[in-house]
Design an enzyme around this catalytic site. Structure first.
Site, PDB file in Angstrom:
ATOM      1  CG  HIS A 123     -10.348  -5.380  -8.369  1.00 60.38           C
ATOM      2  ND1 HIS A 123     -10.146  -6.729  -8.381  1.00 60.38           N
ATOM      3  CD2 HIS A 123      -9.162  -4.819  -8.674  1.00 60.38           C
ATOM      4  CE1 HIS A 123      -8.888  -6.973  -8.708  1.00 60.38           C
ATOM      5  NE2 HIS A 123      -8.268  -5.832  -8.887  1.00 60.38           N
ATOM      6  CG  HIS A 151      -2.748 -14.442  -7.578  1.00 56.32           C
ATOM      7  ND1 HIS A 151      -4.067 -14.638  -7.245  1.00 56.32           N
ATOM      8  CD2 HIS A 151      -2.676 -13.163  -8.050  1.00 56.32           C
ATOM      9  CE1 HIS A 151      -4.748 -13.530  -7.485  1.00 56.32           C
ATOM     10  NE2 HIS A 151      -3.928 -12.631  -7.975  1.00 56.32           N
ATOM     11  NE  ARG A 189      -7.001   1.866  -7.123  1.00 57.39           N
ATOM     12  CZ  ARG A 189      -6.477   2.232  -5.966  1.00 57.39           C
ATOM     13  NH1 ARG A 189      -5.185   2.468  -5.830  1.00 57.39           N
ATOM     14  NH2 ARG A 189      -7.245   2.401  -4.929  1.00 57.39           N
ATOM     15  CG  ASN A 244      -2.068  -4.448 -17.058  1.00 57.08           C
ATOM     16  OD1 ASN A 244      -2.999  -4.995 -16.466  1.00 57.08           O
ATOM     17  ND2 ASN A 244      -1.019  -3.953 -16.414  1.00 57.08           N
ATOM     18  NE  ARG A 292      -0.453   9.027 -11.292  1.00 60.11           N
ATOM     19  CZ  ARG A 292      -0.137   8.515 -10.100  1.00 60.11           C
ATOM     20  NH1 ARG A 292      -0.700   7.394  -9.715  1.00 60.11           N
ATOM     21  NH2 ARG A 292       0.743   9.108  -9.314  1.00 60.11           N
ATOM     22  CD  GLU A 293      -3.358  16.332 -14.743  1.00 58.26           C
ATOM     23  OE1 GLU A 293      -3.537  15.214 -15.291  1.00 58.26           O
ATOM     24  OE2 GLU A 293      -2.434  17.091 -15.077  1.00 58.26           O
ATOM     25  CG  LEU A 294     -10.459  11.638 -14.797  1.00 58.70           C
ATOM     26  CD1 LEU A 294     -11.434  12.805 -14.689  1.00 58.70           C
ATOM     27  CD2 LEU A 294     -10.759  10.843 -16.054  1.00 58.70           C
ATOM     28  CE  LYS A 295      -4.248   7.418  -8.483  1.00 58.56           C
ATOM     29  NZ  LYS A 295      -4.776   6.085  -8.285  1.00 58.56           N
TER      30      LYS A 295
HETATM   31  C1  LIG Z   1      -3.078  -6.633  -9.927  1.00 61.21           C
HETATM   32  N1  LIG Z   1      -3.101  -5.809 -11.060  1.00 61.21           N
HETATM   33  C2  LIG Z   1      -1.964  -5.251 -11.585  1.00 61.21           C
HETATM   34  C3  LIG Z   1      -1.873  -5.075 -12.971  1.00 61.21           C
HETATM   35  N2  LIG Z   1      -0.766  -4.552 -13.519  1.00 61.21           N
HETATM   36  C4  LIG Z   1       0.269  -4.208 -12.737  1.00 61.21           C
HETATM   37  N3  LIG Z   1       1.385  -3.715 -13.292  1.00 61.21           N
HETATM   38  N4  LIG Z   1       0.234  -4.339 -11.399  1.00 61.21           N
HETATM   39  C5  LIG Z   1      -0.855  -4.853 -10.785  1.00 61.21           C
HETATM   40  O1  LIG Z   1      -0.872  -4.955  -9.578  1.00 61.21           O
HETATM   41  N5  LIG Z   1      -2.895  -5.435 -13.757  1.00 61.21           N
HETATM   42  C6  LIG Z   1      -4.048  -6.135 -13.281  1.00 61.21           C
HETATM   43  C7  LIG Z   1      -4.331  -5.923 -11.861  1.00 61.21           C
HETATM   44  C8  LIG Z   1      -5.229  -4.740 -11.644  1.00 61.21           C
HETATM   45  N6  LIG Z   1      -4.576  -3.511 -11.929  1.00 61.21           N
HETATM   46  C9  LIG Z   1      -4.136  -2.656 -10.990  1.00 61.21           C
HETATM   47  C10 LIG Z   1      -3.393  -1.613 -11.468  1.00 61.21           C
HETATM   48  C11 LIG Z   1      -2.959  -0.628 -10.596  1.00 61.21           C
HETATM   49  C12 LIG Z   1      -3.256  -0.701  -9.262  1.00 61.21           C
HETATM   50  C13 LIG Z   1      -2.841   0.378  -8.339  1.00 61.21           C
HETATM   51  O2  LIG Z   1      -3.159   0.343  -7.193  1.00 61.21           O
HETATM   52  N7  LIG Z   1      -2.180   1.425  -8.819  1.00 61.21           N
HETATM   53  C14 LIG Z   1      -1.860   2.548  -8.017  1.00 61.21           C
HETATM   54  C15 LIG Z   1      -0.435   2.988  -8.255  1.00 61.21           C
HETATM   55  C16 LIG Z   1       0.517   2.007  -7.684  1.00 61.21           C
HETATM   56  C17 LIG Z   1       1.910   2.580  -7.632  1.00 61.21           C
HETATM   57  O3  LIG Z   1       2.722   2.285  -8.470  1.00 61.21           O
HETATM   58  N8  LIG Z   1       2.141   3.439  -6.692  1.00 61.21           N
HETATM   59  C18 LIG Z   1       3.409   4.134  -6.498  1.00 61.21           C
HETATM   60  C19 LIG Z   1       3.235   5.612  -6.680  1.00 61.21           C
HETATM   61  C20 LIG Z   1       2.205   6.146  -5.765  1.00 61.21           C
HETATM   62  C21 LIG Z   1       1.890   7.582  -6.064  1.00 61.21           C
HETATM   63  O4  LIG Z   1       0.993   7.867  -6.817  1.00 61.21           O
HETATM   64  N9  LIG Z   1       2.620   8.472  -5.454  1.00 61.21           N
HETATM   65  C22 LIG Z   1       2.350   9.874  -5.545  1.00 61.21           C
HETATM   66  C23 LIG Z   1       2.863  10.541  -4.295  1.00 61.21           C
HETATM   67  C24 LIG Z   1       2.210   9.936  -3.061  1.00 61.21           C
HETATM   68  C25 LIG Z   1       2.513  10.681  -1.785  1.00 61.21           C
HETATM   69  O5  LIG Z   1       3.513  11.365  -1.669  1.00 61.21           O
HETATM   70  O6  LIG Z   1       1.685  10.541  -0.877  1.00 61.21           O
HETATM   71  C26 LIG Z   1       3.015  10.442  -6.786  1.00 61.21           C
HETATM   72  O7  LIG Z   1       3.909   9.770  -7.342  1.00 61.21           O
HETATM   73  O8  LIG Z   1       2.591  11.499  -7.212  1.00 61.21           O
HETATM   74  C27 LIG Z   1       3.902   3.881  -5.093  1.00 61.21           C
HETATM   75  O9  LIG Z   1       3.100   3.420  -4.273  1.00 61.21           O
HETATM   76  O10 LIG Z   1       5.073   4.150  -4.838  1.00 61.21           O
HETATM   77  C28 LIG Z   1      -2.787   3.684  -8.365  1.00 61.21           C
HETATM   78  O11 LIG Z   1      -2.999   4.510  -7.453  1.00 61.21           O
HETATM   79  O12 LIG Z   1      -3.286   3.773  -9.504  1.00 61.21           O
HETATM   80  C29 LIG Z   1      -3.996  -1.757  -8.780  1.00 61.21           C
HETATM   81  C30 LIG Z   1      -4.428  -2.747  -9.648  1.00 61.21           C
HETATM   82  N1  LIG Z   2       0.903 -10.512  -4.830  1.00 59.48           N
HETATM   83  C1  LIG Z   2       0.186  -9.514  -5.572  1.00 59.48           C
HETATM   84  C2  LIG Z   2      -0.603 -10.140  -6.659  1.00 59.48           C
HETATM   85  C3  LIG Z   2      -1.550  -9.247  -7.338  1.00 59.48           C
HETATM   86  S1  LIG Z   2      -2.086  -9.866  -8.828  1.00 59.48           S
HETATM   87  C4  LIG Z   2      -0.713  -8.736  -4.651  1.00 59.48           C
HETATM   88  O1  LIG Z   2      -1.146  -9.303  -3.665  1.00 59.48           O
HETATM   89  O2  LIG Z   2      -0.996  -7.578  -4.906  1.00 59.48           O
HETATM   90 ZN   LIG Z   3      -4.201 -10.654  -8.655  1.00 55.85          ZN
END
Ligand SMILES: CN1c2c(nc(N)[nH]c2=O)NC[C@@H]1CNc1ccc(C(=O)N[C@@H](CCC(=O)N[C@@H](CCC(=O)N[C@@H](CCC(=O)O)C(=O)O)C(=O)O)C(=O)O)cc1
Ligand SMILES: N[C@@H](CCS)C(=O)O
Ligand SMILES: [Zn+2]
Length: 760
Positions: free
Chosen positions: A696, A643, A516, A119, A15-18
């Site tokens: 968002h 939801h 994300r 997704n 996830r370098e780009l992220k």
């Molecule tokens: C609501 N939505 C979702 C969808 N799909 C899902 N499966 N979940 C959803 O909530 N689809 C539709 C919508 C919109 N989509 C998204 C998708 C992704 C996110 C989001 O916020 N993603 C985060 C990652 C979330 C996560 O799993 N986090 C983990 C890992 C965190 C992490 O990166 N840790 C680092 C170390 C961090 C540290 O040490 O400080 C690592 O592993 O390297 C967690 O929290 O544990 C994202 O950042 O992309 C939102 C809506």
């Molecule tokens: N309960 C979840 C729904 C996201 S779709 C949230 O609040 O993130």
């Molecule tokens: Zn939602």
């Protein structure tokens, strides 16, 4: 035989780009540094594909946010309000994607929608009467040349004109047909650009042709391509379809002057029949999508080789391809250090799919492939899947009876009982569940997972966050509170990690939108729940306040749709297994005094078949019952919320109502509340909370904006049925903007309540 892929993931294998893009958003790095990371990602991926002998390597499949947005920008489809900000090219692009609030102005982001049945989310470009459609961008040409400099000939990819015209939002008086001429010229210029660069092949992605097509659609497709292809010169053009079959336009596609036709044989099973029943032109290439671009199971070499052989025997020139872009699968298994070999050998992520393409290319050229070690190793996988069968789970699903799908008493009676029990204000306010997942929240989880802190420390931190979250909601004046979901990495992965039958990964990220990503857990075997999953956190939150606290679960259809599903049993069977597990959790929450329980079905629409004729028979006929099974056991006074986000559900409103929830909250703000008319027209009975602002985007909505949204809603929805909430969970937002937005929400509701005292 040659090999091809439609597109590759682009967030970077770790996830370098992220991370770089988010730093750029926070103004911590320059555009130059961001562009450098982007270049490194593109280059290493082209090289990886080249090493695996891929013959048709895509370029311009890279994007900083979304390919449809890229295509719109390429063709000058940029509304004035974004141009007028006077930002740099890249910042204008990000303003379209995320909105902009700063010294240069205040604009909302473009609407975002689900990309077909995935997704992944795309941005909906907006076109108006002032838009002059023409080729202005250089990105595809620069990326082609960038690869060329590495000695790699690529096939530039762009979203095709038909799909672009279908996906645009027309806000002026002109409609799609009014832009056809300009679109044709713009795509002709695009092809001419590649003619002058000496490019061999160009790929036009046309996934929209897998929907039900009308005669007008087919004429449009023919008109566009007969004009565009007349100017293709020496460049060969592949029309690439995916996510379904092309039965409505197969012959028309063949009759057009394409040099290659790309078909999906994974989701478009009917494409096999089309090919069997019709001849395939000898002068065209068939790009056969036999390698699944959306799931992570190893390809069955035997079946693939048989198909390829049969087509080759008919004289068809076949290119082995993926069924869709590999954007929808994670990068590589090589980062999975904890995944047991027993499981891992069954999986192929993007990198392993390149290896499968390489293997299959070699095998088909060998007469004795059945004796080849690669083939034998592959066949062994399909003989044995350990730990996947659980007799208790099978026994429970086979004992499901009709009454498990029906909640008693009926909605109307429950609504009265619940209003009395709740005794809350009109226009009750709530949130969707999650509160900001700040760096410290993520670090706490990550430290716990790495063993740096013990369970007691980890949990104490989460309890403290819950305490603060409850205090904040009380201070803001919200009516129905939540615990904030601080213990959850993701609303699906969290449950996957607790349910038996799942396998989960460490770094298997897949882009969901922009920066994300999600890490979909893998359904390996039969699913069951061995202990409560959320009761501890919810009851703790409830103990801190007199206000109602909403329990928060993810529903079975969403858990299924946001996991990588198994392919040896039906989706229905998996959904019912998960539904029974979630049902148990609902009953446990209720038994612990939780009176409002939200069961999120954010992804209900995701696997809805793209062809309407299949909607009920293949999907809704089991998806809706799966949800009903989750809540049919609760008492009348327990209020069930659900939801949904990013769902265009205007056309499935009766099915949503049939979920028989008591309240549904959903995304509405980015789509201009268009859904309200449909709710009214369908006499929707469920109480509703259409989101009053877009979560968002980091923008803080003003009180006036929220009031305007509320009044629009009150035009269409009886006041006693309306809830007030944001569009979706707040996990991606910062704490400051969350507080700002929610306080405006509460203020707006107070004012509307006051202004409507007489009518209540
Ligand atoms: C609501 N939505 C979702 C969808 N799909 C899902 N499966 N979940 C959803 O909530 N689809 C539709 C919508 C919109 N989509 C998204 C998708 C992704 C996110 C989001 O916020 N993603 C985060 C990652 C979330 C996560 O799993 N986090 C983990 C890992 C965190 C992490 O990166 N840790 C680092 C170390 C961090 C540290 O040490 O400080 C690592 O592993 O390297 C967690 O929290 O544990 C994202 O950042 O992309 C939102 C809506
Ligand atoms: N309960 C979840 C729904 C996201 S779709 C949230 O609040 O993130
Ligand atoms: Zn939602």
């Amino acid at each position: 035989m040659k090999t091809s892929i439609i597109g590759y993931p682009r967030v970077g294998s770790l996830r370098e780009l992220k991370f770089q893009t988010e730093k750029y958003f926070r103004q911590e790095i320059t555009e130059e540094a961001l562009q450098k990371t982007a270049r490194q990602i593109r280059q290493s991926q082209w090289q990886l594909q080249a090493v695996n002998g891929i013959d048709f390597i895509p370029s311009n499949d890279f994007s900083f946010y979304d390919l449809l947005l890229d295509t719109a920008v390429l063709f000058n489809i940029i509304p004035e309000r974004y141009r007028n900000l006077g930002l740099s090219e890249l910042d204008t692009y990000f303003a379209l994607a995320r909105g902009y609030q700063g010294d240069k102005g205040d604009v909302k982001a473009l609407p975002m929608k689900k990309w077909f049945n995935t997704n992944y989310h795309y941005l909906v470009p907006e076109i108006d009467d002032q838009t002059e459609v023409k080729l202005i961008g250089k990105k595809p040409f620069l990326e082609y040349e960038e690869a060329k400099e590495l000695g790699i000939e690529t096939q530039p990819v762009v979203i095709g004109p038909f799909t672009l015209l279908k996906k645009l939002r027309y806000v002026g008086s002109q409609k799609a047909e009014d832009y056809v001429q300009a679109i044709c010229v713009a795509y002709q210029d695009f092809l001419k650009g590649f003619q002058s660069l000496g490019t061999g092949w160009v790929q036009f992605d046309e996934p929209n042709v897998v929907y039900d097509l009308s005669q007008e659609d087919i004429h449009l497709l023919q008109k566009l391509y007969s004009e565009i292809l007349a100017q293709k010169g020496e460049v060969k053009v592949l029309v690439q379809t995916y996510f379904g079959d092309v039965k409505d336009c197969y012959e028309e596609l063949l009759a057009l002057d394409f040099d290659g036709i790309g078909l999906d044989f994974v989701e478009g099973r009917q494409n096999f029949d089309l090919l069997d029943k019709h001849s395939f032109p000898k002068d065209k290439l068939l790009f056969s999508g036999l390698i699944n671009g959306k799931n992570i199971w190893r390809n069955n070499y035997q079946l693939t080789l048989e198909k390829l052989q049969a087509w080759q025997d008919r004289g068809i020139k076949v290119v082995l391809n993926t069924s869709s872009s590999l954007l929808h699968v994670p990068y590589s298994l090589k980062h999975e250090e904890k995944l047991k070999t027993t499981y891992r050998k069954h999986f192929a992520f993007a990198e392993e799919k390149l290896e499968e393409l390489r293997d299959l290319k070699a095998l088909i050229q060998s007469e004795k492939y059945v004796k080849d070690a690669r083939y034998l190793k592959n066949q062994a996988l399909f003989e044995n899947r350990p730990d996947s069968y659980n007799p208790q789970v099978r026994q429970r699903t086979s004992a499901i009876t009709e009454d498990l799908f029906t909640r008693q008493p009926a909605f109307g009676e429950r609504e009265k009982i619940q209003k009395e029990a709740f005794n809350g204000p009109i226009l009750p306010t709530t949130t969707i569940g999650s509160f900001p997942q700040t760096q410290e929240v993520k670090k706490n989880r990550s430290d716990f997972k790495k063993g740096k802190i013990d369970q007691a420390t980890y949990e104490a931190f989460n309890r403290q966050k819950i305490k603060e979250c409850i205090a904040l909601q009380e201070e803001l004046g919200l009516d129905v509170l939540v615990h904030g979901e601080f213990e959850r990495n993701d609303m699906v992965e969290y449950f996957g990690e607790q349910l038996d039958g799942y396998v989960f990964t460490e770094k298997a990220w897949v882009q969901s939108y922009g920066t994300r990503c999600v890490k979909p857990p893998i359904i390996w075997g039969d699913i069951s729940r061995s202990q409560t999953m959320t009761v501890k956190w919810t009851t703790y939150a409830a103990s801190l306040t007199e206000q109602p606290v909403k329990g928060m679960l993810t529903g079975p259809v969403t858990i299924l749709n946001w996991s990588f599903p198994r392919e040896d049993i039906s989706l229905k069977e998996s959904a019912y297994q998960i539904a029974l597990a979630i049902r148990d959790e609902v009953l446990d929450l209720e038994a612990h005094g939780i009176k409002i329980i939200q069961v999120d079905e954010a992804a209900l629409r995701e696997k809805l078949p793209l062809r309407k004729s299949d909607w009920y028979s293949e999907y809704l006929d089991w998806a809706i019952p799966a949800f009903r099974m989750v809540h049919s056991g609760v008492q009348a006074s327990t209020q069930i919320h659900t939801h949904m986000c990013y769902s265009e559900f205007t056309d499935i409103i009766p099915a949503i109502d049939a979920m028989d929830a008591d309240v549904i909250t959903f995304e509405a703000s980015r789509s201009n509340l268009l859904i309200l008319d449909a709710l009214k027209a369908n006499h929707f009975q469920t109480e509703v909370g259409p989101g009053v602002y877009d979560i968002h985007s980091p923008r803080v909505p003003s009180v006036e904006e929220i009031k305007t949204a509320l009044y629009k809603m009150l035009d269409k929805i009886p006041i006693e049925k309306l809830w007030v909430n944001p569009d979706c969970g707040l996990k991606t937002r910062g704490e400051k903007e969350t507080k700002g937005s929610l306080s405006h929400l509460v203020q707006a509701v107070k004012e509307v309540r006051n202004e409507n005292k007489g009518s209540i």
